[in-house]
Write a protein that holds these residues in place. Structure first.
Motif, PDB file in Angstrom:
ATOM      1  N   UNK A 201       0.834  -1.211   0.000  1.00  0.00           N
ATOM      2  CA  UNK A 201       0.000   0.000   0.000  1.00  0.00           C
ATOM      3  C   UNK A 201       0.865   1.255   0.000  1.00  0.00           C
ATOM      4  N   UNK A 202       1.918   1.226   0.820  1.00  0.00           N
ATOM      5  CA  UNK A 202       2.808   2.385   0.901  1.00  0.00           C
ATOM      6  C   UNK A 202       3.520   2.608  -0.428  1.00  0.00           C
ATOM      7  N   UNK A 203       4.070   1.516  -1.008  1.00  0.00           N
ATOM      8  CA  UNK A 203       4.901   1.619  -2.209  1.00  0.00           C
ATOM      9  C   UNK A 203       4.067   1.921  -3.461  1.00  0.00           C
ATOM     10  N   UNK A 204       2.904   1.310  -3.564  1.00  0.00           N
ATOM     11  CA  UNK A 204       2.123   1.401  -4.807  1.00  0.00           C
ATOM     12  C   UNK A 204       0.998   2.434  -4.773  1.00  0.00           C
ATOM     13  N   UNK A 205       0.581   2.859  -3.577  1.00  0.00           N
ATOM     14  CA  UNK A 205      -0.558   3.789  -3.481  1.00  0.00           C
ATOM     15  C   UNK A 205      -0.173   5.084  -2.788  1.00  0.00           C
ATOM     16  N   UNK A 206       0.282   4.985  -1.539  1.00  0.00           N
ATOM     17  CA  UNK A 206       0.472   6.191  -0.737  1.00  0.00           C
ATOM     18  C   UNK A 206       1.616   7.075  -1.251  1.00  0.00           C
ATOM     19  N   UNK A 207       2.787   6.478  -1.475  1.00  0.00           N
ATOM     20  CA  UNK A 207       3.924   7.288  -1.932  1.00  0.00           C
ATOM     21  C   UNK A 207       3.683   7.919  -3.306  1.00  0.00           C
ATOM     22  N   UNK A 208       3.174   7.159  -4.308  1.00  0.00           N
ATOM     23  CA  UNK A 208       2.908   7.812  -5.606  1.00  0.00           C
ATOM     24  C   UNK A 208       1.911   8.968  -5.502  1.00  0.00           C
ATOM     25  N   UNK A 209       0.839   8.787  -4.712  1.00  0.00           N
ATOM     26  CA  UNK A 209      -0.169   9.841  -4.592  1.00  0.00           C
ATOM     27  C   UNK A 209       0.329  11.021  -3.764  1.00  0.00           C
ATOM     28  N   UNK A 210       1.286  10.762  -2.873  1.00  0.00           N
ATOM     29  CA  UNK A 210       1.829  11.844  -2.028  1.00  0.00           C
ATOM     30  C   UNK A 210       3.028  12.542  -2.673  1.00  0.00           C
ATOM     31  N   UNK A 211       3.436  12.072  -3.869  1.00  0.00           N
ATOM     32  CA  UNK A 211       4.645  12.621  -4.506  1.00  0.00           C
ATOM     33  C   UNK A 211       4.612  14.140  -4.718  1.00  0.00           C
ATOM     34  N   UNK A 212       3.508  14.732  -5.171  1.00  0.00           N
ATOM     35  CA  UNK A 212       3.510  16.196  -5.307  1.00  0.00           C
ATOM     36  C   UNK A 212       3.814  16.919  -3.997  1.00  0.00           C
TER      37      UNK A 212
END
Length: 296
Positions: A206-217
């Motif tokens: 979840x962290x690697x595939x969802x949270x980090x990509x969506x939090x990148x900005x």
């Protein structure tokens, strides 16, 4: 009326004794553990020296081409690339190239350290309210404490030099990275996390595939702010031996050299504008990409 004008305070003798005990304890600590701290931070010294050697010994056309390629990859904007090239050419033409490269190497190392420390700390804060409540006051102190105050223990422990300056810059520039990482991960849409749970994703997935990509900005905004705050510390760090654009500014202040101070100050502004425009453009590209992905 005198007691209204004079605030009740500790007896002078007791206050002097207290200060003497604290100062003595800190001197004992530095004399006992100073060598251990220097050994611990030795890898930082090596990293900084290698980075500075690369920036100062690489021919200037190569550096300009590298910066132009990074700017193009991040922004896909010819205007931003031309602005970066023009700024660096102007800095070199006004004979500030070497100092600028030393400052860039310091900012690069500071940013890498801030990411290495700030990213996992921000993730941990996003996962635990108790940890967030514990770390937030520390970040408040780091951001509000005058830089000259925490320079004192750093210099006493490590002496005057690059490493002491680097640590002072990191302490000042780290909080935005931690705060914005925490904020970005906390603001990830709950529905996306529910979808990940429905597909049986583990916490790491979840962290690697969802949270980090969506939090990148938000994370990119944190990196941007870290770089800006590190540049703001360049002149102060020069007071404890950090070479770069800060030292000529300090010399100009001491000797009233107007043009020296203005030129080097404008070079710092130019570097700040390059970093700001490139990182913001990359953040906008990430945002648009994520919006397209969510739209599909």
């Amino acid at each position: 009326m005198e007691w209204l004008l004079s605030f009740p305070h500790m007896d002078d003798e007791r206050l002097r004794a207290l200060k003497k005990v604290i100062d003595g304890a800190f001197r004992h600590f530095t004399s006992t553990y100073g060598d251990a701290f220097e050994a611990f931070f030795q890898p930082l010294q090596v990293f900084l020296n290698q980075s500075e050697r690369f920036m100062t010994t690489t021919p200037w056309p190569v550096i300009i081409v590298l910066v132009a390629l990074i700017a193009w990859f991040a922004s896909r904007s010819g205007r931003i690339v031309l602005g970066c090239v023009f700024t660096l050419m102007a800095i070199g033409y006004l004979d500030m190239w070497t100092d600028t490269m030393k400052t860039l190497s310091m900012i690069f190392v500071c940013t890498v350290i801030s990411i290495v420390i700030g990213l996992p700390t921000g993730i941990a804060m996003a996962r635990s309210n108790r940890l967030r409540n514990l770390i937030s006051p520390v970040l408040d102190v780091m951001q509000t404490l005058p830089s000259f105050v925490y320079l004192i223990p750093v210099v006493m422990l490590l002496g005057i030099g690059k490493v002491a300056g680097l640590i002072a810059v990191v302490v000042y520039a780290l909080p935005p990275m931690i705060r914005l990482t925490n904020l970005g991960i906390r603001h990830v849409d709950a529905e996306m996390l529910e979808c990940a749970d429905a597909f049986g994703s583990s916490s790491w997935q979840k962290l690697k595939n969802v949270q980090l990509p969506l939090a990148l900005p938000s994370i990119m905004a944190g990196i941007n702010q870290t770089i800006m705050m590190a540049l703001a510390m360049v002149v102060i760090a020069s007071m404890i031996g950090v070479e770069g654009l800060g030292q000529p500014v300090l010399k100009a202040i001491s000797n009233q050299y107007f043009t020296l101070g203005m030129f080097n100050g404008l070079a710092i502004v130019g570097i700040a504008v390059i970093f700001d425009r490139v990182s913001q453009a990359y953040g906008r590209r990430l945002q648009k990409h994520l919006e397209r992905v969510h739209g599909h």
